[in-house]
Motif scaffolding. Structure first.
Motif, PDB file in Angstrom:
ATOM      1  N   CYS A  97       0.770   1.387  -6.409  1.00 41.04           N
ATOM      2  CA  CYS A  97       0.599   1.638  -4.966  1.00 41.04           C
ATOM      3  C   CYS A  97       0.200   3.088  -4.716  1.00 41.04           C
ATOM      4  O   CYS A  97      -0.477   3.400  -3.752  1.00 41.04           O
ATOM      5  CB  CYS A  97       1.850   1.270  -4.182  1.00 41.04           C
ATOM      6  N   GLY A  98       0.645   3.979  -5.590  1.00 42.66           N
ATOM      7  CA  GLY A  98       0.252   5.376  -5.490  1.00 42.66           C
ATOM      8  C   GLY A  98       1.204   6.264  -4.713  1.00 42.66           C
ATOM      9  O   GLY A  98       1.064   7.490  -4.727  1.00 42.66           O
ATOM     10  N   CYS A 100       4.316   7.233  -5.035  1.00 46.93           N
ATOM     11  CA  CYS A 100       5.139   8.213  -5.754  1.00 46.93           C
ATOM     12  C   CYS A 100       4.293   9.197  -6.549  1.00 46.93           C
ATOM     13  O   CYS A 100       4.817  10.127  -7.145  1.00 46.93           O
ATOM     14  CB  CYS A 100       6.075   7.499  -6.727  1.00 46.93           C
ATOM     15  N   GLN A 101       2.967   8.933  -6.618  1.00 46.00           N
ATOM     16  CA  GLN A 101       2.174   9.607  -7.644  1.00 46.00           C
ATOM     17  C   GLN A 101       1.942  11.092  -7.395  1.00 46.00           C
ATOM     18  O   GLN A 101       1.829  11.859  -8.343  1.00 46.00           O
ATOM     19  CB  GLN A 101       0.847   8.873  -7.873  1.00 46.00           C
ATOM     20  N   CYS A 131       9.669   5.475  -9.594  1.00 44.82           N
ATOM     21  CA  CYS A 131       8.470   4.722  -9.220  1.00 44.82           C
ATOM     22  C   CYS A 131       8.880   3.275  -9.065  1.00 44.82           C
ATOM     23  O   CYS A 131       9.237   2.626 -10.046  1.00 44.82           O
ATOM     24  CB  CYS A 131       7.391   4.853 -10.293  1.00 44.82           C
ATOM     25  N   ARG A 132       8.854   2.758  -7.844  1.00 45.61           N
ATOM     26  CA  ARG A 132       9.289   1.376  -7.637  1.00 45.61           C
ATOM     27  C   ARG A 132       8.290   0.388  -8.226  1.00 45.61           C
ATOM     28  O   ARG A 132       8.648  -0.729  -8.566  1.00 45.61           O
ATOM     29  CB  ARG A 132       9.497   1.130  -6.144  1.00 45.61           C
ATOM     30  N   CYS A 133       7.015   0.795  -8.318  1.00 47.29           N
ATOM     31  CA  CYS A 133       6.023  -0.086  -8.927  1.00 47.29           C
ATOM     32  C   CYS A 133       6.180  -0.142 -10.442  1.00 47.29           C
ATOM     33  O   CYS A 133       5.589  -0.996 -11.088  1.00 47.29           O
ATOM     34  CB  CYS A 133       4.606   0.369  -8.594  1.00 47.29           C
ATOM     35  N   THR A 135       5.410   2.338 -12.946  1.00 46.10           N
ATOM     36  CA  THR A 135       4.256   2.832 -13.717  1.00 46.10           C
ATOM     37  C   THR A 135       4.683   3.751 -14.862  1.00 46.10           C
ATOM     38  O   THR A 135       3.861   4.481 -15.412  1.00 46.10           O
ATOM     39  CB  THR A 135       3.286   3.614 -12.804  1.00 46.10           C
TER      40      THR A 135
ATOM     41  N   MET B 343       8.659   2.263  -1.954  1.00 45.40           N
ATOM     42  CA  MET B 343       8.830   3.717  -1.970  1.00 45.40           C
ATOM     43  C   MET B 343       8.434   4.323  -0.612  1.00 45.40           C
ATOM     44  O   MET B 343       8.992   5.335  -0.197  1.00 45.40           O
ATOM     45  CB  MET B 343       8.018   4.321  -3.113  1.00 45.40           C
TER      46      MET B 343
HETATM   47  S1  FES Z   1       2.994   3.753  -7.887  1.00 42.33           S
HETATM   48 FE1  FES Z   1       4.096   2.702  -6.330  1.00 42.33          FE
HETATM   49  S2  FES Z   1       5.979   3.766  -6.275  1.00 42.33           S
HETATM   50 FE2  FES Z   1       4.976   4.607  -7.986  1.00 42.33          FE
END
Ligand code: FES
Ligand code: FES
Lengths: 150, 725
Positions: A97-98, A100-101, A131-133, A135, B343
């Motif tokens: 999703c980006g 937290c990046q 990072c909830r996704c 990564t 997030m």
């Molecule tokens: S890329 Fe989605 S929270 Fe890290």
């Protein structure tokens, strides 16, 4: 008015002294690359660098910032996504999703400067941003790739 | 999956009416052509815009939230078009445009791992039709039959070697009729789809320039912080606005609706500070305000042996089989509430005038936000629209029947007409007002004959129904069929992979006072944990190898078996685990895909270390292998977070966990390397974003039980005195 230096530019800001740097950046300076995730120093989404050190900007109040301190946000990491961490992130498609990046990249860039060739264990020990996704695996690979690129 | 997306009648009518308009034919490309002028760009058809400079813009109905669907869908369109990948980009139509064009883009709903599988045919047809039209336009210009052309990377070459680019003929093509039928490429011919191309949306996630909806700004915008009732069903009894009205930046202190109060200020931080200083009195329904985790425990336990239950899967005569069994094995498991913790916290920006309502938000289903905006503003659907922003995570929280952020945003903006208002939920507000993964328990009784064969099994599920809590209209005579995900006798969505001669799987519905929701993987999470743990317990009781025990029950399920065999091979099952470690297995089917995992663990000082974890998935077809790999890794992180670390609990009707300090998730420290096997067998289209989430946990816990003899039946892990290392 309180003042601070962000990405090399000095700004005077209209905010109460106890306003977190995170919200000064986002709301007074329009630098929304730095994200709000928890507000309690638990997630790292708000990570910026102050004099090169990774710091969680939700925990730093405007009044804590000392004269002469250089604040770097994701927008100031490089002018053109040319920082090795950014290049590696693009090459390996690290973000999902980006959200937290920005924080991950600011923390990773600081790690790479201190430890130019980090091992898995170095990375595990120093990259505490959430990072909830999920990564994490690609972040590990990305840091190693950036180390090769730099 | 039957995740509907709206509760409101208005929205339901809007969407239901729209579904009948050509979508069923699977080829609605010409619909609503009279609306074209309203759209900014000239288009070849609804899916494709080609600009004079040869750039191709693909319209994407589904939403990107990290899962890679955006890139995958564009790959499919570009593939059928023979477009030049380097010139391809995308845009999101709005739900208002979709409604105006009789829902030419189908459903915007992006959940249930459906992004690719339910729209691949439609978008590929869109790409193929665009190609045919572009070629026809060239044919008209050259007066040659398009059958004699070759096309590569958006350049058409005629029989004499003459060339035209797509951009050259785009304007002509846009005036042609959309062909009635097109032939799609066989996946074996793919050169763009099926390849591990890089995502289209990565670069601006590395420099802070990607605008998430929390970052969205419009001139004159103000910011709102909100507090909703801490107890379900509670209402605002009163508050003293004047106590905070003088605080810096504060513009309004207002009651949003029965259960919500907002402070509006120039900045969100100032709004939040004033809200924190505001004392609000509440009225709570007594029953809800006294509810706690012990009550949940008692409620679910009672359901485990209750007389009445809805039947989900039944074969033979279980009572008789258990009566005759040489050995009856029993076990009870439980799975706690979980929060999505996207997030990016919930947020929306809304602008309401006397005759319009516009919302900018991160949503998985902008059509339900459109319905919510219309409902909340009292304006008609055509007066409203939703602009879809980048999502900082979705996982089922955003828009799968829970568009509360849009509703609240619009209700605040209604009281400040003409001013755009951005409402952001603090992390604490977000975590205590979720749409929670349901809490359930399951009790098993399994009968083994003298040779250790499974002859009968009763699985009783007790607990919460998402349909009952969110969308009761989807219940079937009171029964929630979704509870039985992955346990059904047949179906393409999630078939039970075992043949058990005498079987009963039933559900005693027990609904505690906490709103449930669709949480990545949904009911497969607990069903896989329950069943795959119990299968291992049966194998142990029968003194049989867990792989061999499973294989014996899976002879009629070759696809389930193939992924299981793949992970067994990957972990090296035949060789046995190294000294001091053990292997564990799991297989399950969900969202049309077959998935399995195998783990190698050790346990030292009550800390579980995952040394290796192997995943296999058969989703039928794969559009972008490296993005499937990313979903496997990410889903393992989220699945292991839920089972190993996090749970939502309740005291006095209030959610107790408010932030990551009390609701920890897997971090870099715990995350194992994941060995990934993607083995598409063709012939069907399964999902990717969710399926692998439900196989990591049972594989790890089965390994822990084999190593230590300690069977984890209650999640999260710390309830058994263990933790993840
Ligand atoms: S890329 Fe989605 S929270 Fe890290
Ligand atoms: S927002 Fe600062 S650490 Fe999470």
């Amino acid at each position: 008015m309180p003042a601070l230096t962000v990405n090399g530019t000095r700004h005077e800001v209209d905010a109460e002294p106890d306003t977190p740097l995170l919200w000064v950046l986002r709301e007074q300076l329009g630098l929304t690359g730095t994200k709000y995730g928890c507000g309690i120093a638990a997630c790292g989404a708000c990570t910026v660098q102050i004099d090169g050190q990774p710091m969680r900007s939700c925990q730093i109040q405007l009044q804590d910032i000392r004269e002469g301190e250089e604040i770097t946000t994701i927008e100031g990491l490089s002018p053109d996504r040319s920082h090795p961490i950014q290049q590696a992130w693009i090459e390996l498609d690290v973000p999902q999703c980006g959200y937290c990046q920005s924080g991950q990249i600011m923390a990773a860039a600081a790690l790479l400067r201190d430890v130019p060739e980090p091992t898995d264990e170095d990375i595990r020990a120093s990259m505490s941003n959430l990072c909830r996704c999920g990564t994490y695996n690609r972040i590990r690979a990305g840091i190693k790739r950036a180390s090769e690129l730099s | 999956m039957t995740e509907h997306f709206t509760l409101s009648r208005r929205g339901f009518l809007a969407s239901a009416a729209a579904t009948t308009g050509g979508l069923a034919l699977g080829f609605p490309l010409g619909a609503g052509a009279e609306q074209l002028d309203k759209l900014a760009q000239p288009e070849i058809n609804a899916w494709v815009v080609v600009q004079p400079d040869n750039t191709v813009i693909v319209r994407v109905a589904k939403i990107e939230m990290g899962q890679g669907t955006l890139t995958g869908l564009v790959q499919l369109v570009a593939e059928e078009m023979d477009a030049d990948w380097d010139t391809v980009s995308w845009s999101y139509p709005t739900p208002g445009e979709n409604v105006a064009r009789e829902r030419v883009w189908g459903s915007f709903g992006t959940f249930g791992s459906q992004g690719i599988r339910t729209s691949q045919e439609m978008v590929r047809q869109g790409g193929a039709a665009a190609r045919a039209m572009l070629l026809q336009a060239a044919a008209n210009r050259w007066n040659v039959d398009p059958g004699e052309f070759s096309v590569e990377r958006g350049v058409i070459t005629g029989p004499g070697g003459e060339t035209l680019t797509y951009g050259d003929v785009a304007e002509d093509a846009a005036r042609l009729d959309v062909p009635e039928s097109v032939t799609l490429k066989d996946p074996s011919e793919w050169t763009i789809a099926g390849k591990s191309l890089l995502r289209l949306d990565t670069a601006d996630k590395t420099d802070g320039s990607r605008v998430f909806s929390i970052d969205f700004k419009v001139d004159g915008m103000v910011n709102a912080a909100i507090r909703q009732t801490p107890v379900q069903g509670g209402t605002v009894a009163g508050f003293d606005a004047s106590s905070v009205e003088g605080m810096p930046g504060v513009q309004r202190v207002l009651q949003v609706d029965d259960s919500t109060v907002a402070v509006v200020a120039d900045t969100w931080w100032r709004a939040k500070k004033a809200l924190d200083a505001l004392e609000i009195e509440w009225d709570f329904p007594e029953e809800n305000a006294s509810f706690g985790t012990e009550d949940l425990e008692a409620m679910l336990t009672e359901g485990l042996t209750a007389e009445e239950a809805f039947i989900g899967n039944e074969a033979g005569d279980v009572a008789e089989a258990l009566g005759k069994a040489a050995q009856v094995v029993e076990a009870t498991y439980s799975y706690p509430w979980q929060h999505h913790v996207t997030m990016e916290p919930m947020n929306a920006t809304a602008l309401v005038t006397d005759d319009s309502c516009t919302v900018w938000t991160s949503t998985q289903n902008a059509e339900s936000d459109l319905a919510a905006a219309s409902e909340a503003s009292g304006l008609e659907i055509p007066q409203c629209d939703i602009h879809r922003m980048n999502l900082g995570g979705g996982f089922g929280r955003r828009g799968a029947s829970s568009t509360d952020y849009t509703t609240i945003g619009v209700k605040i903006a209604m009281q400040m007409k003409g001013t755009a208002v951005k409402v952001i939920w603090s992390r604490e507000e977000d975590m205590t007002h979720g749409a929670y993964h349901p809490a359930t328990k399951a009790r098993f009784r399994g009968g083994l004959d003298a040779d250790g064969n499974l002859t009968g099994m009763h699985m009783r599920i007790s607990g919460q129904s998402i349909f009952a809590g969110l969308m009761p209209f989807a219940l079937e005579d009171g029964k929630d069929p979704l509870v039985f995900q992955g346990l059904q006798a047949d179906g393409q969505e999630g078939q039970l992979g075992y043949t058990i001669p005498n079987l009963l799987i039933d559900h005693a519905m027990r609904n505690p006072p906490l709103r449930p929701g669709f949480w990545r993987g949904v009911n497969n999470n607990q069903n896989s944990f329950y069943l795959e743990s119990f299968i291992d317990e049966l194998a142990l009781a029968a003194d049989r190898d867990p792989l061999e025990f499973r294989r014996a029950l899976m002879q009629d399920h070759p696809k389930h078996l193939a992924v299981l065999n793949k992970v067994a091979e990957g972990i090296g099952w035949e060789n046995g685990a190294p000294e001091g470690r053990a292997f564990g297995l799991c297989q399950h089917m969900g969202y049309g895909s077959y998935v399995a995992a195998a783990a190698e663990v050790s346990v030292e000082n009550d800390a579980v270390k995952i040394h290796r974890i192997v995943a296999a998935t058969d989703p039928g077809h794969v559009v972008n292998p490296q993005q499937v790999e990313a979903q496997i890794e990410g889903s393992f992180a989220m699945g292991l977070s839920a089972s190993m670390m996090s749970e939502i609990t309740m005291q006095d009707g209030r959610v107790q966990e408010e932030n990551f300090d009390t609701y920890p998730i897997v971090s870099m420290w715990e995350m194992p390397d994941v060995e990934k096997h993607i083995i598409p067998s063709g012939g069907f289209w399964g999902g990717v974003g969710e399926p692998t989430i439900f196989v990591a946990t049972p594989a790890v816990l089965n390994a822990v039980a084999r190593l230590t003899g300690k069977r984890v039946r209650e999640l999260p892990l710390y309830r058994s005195g263990l933790r993840l290392s």
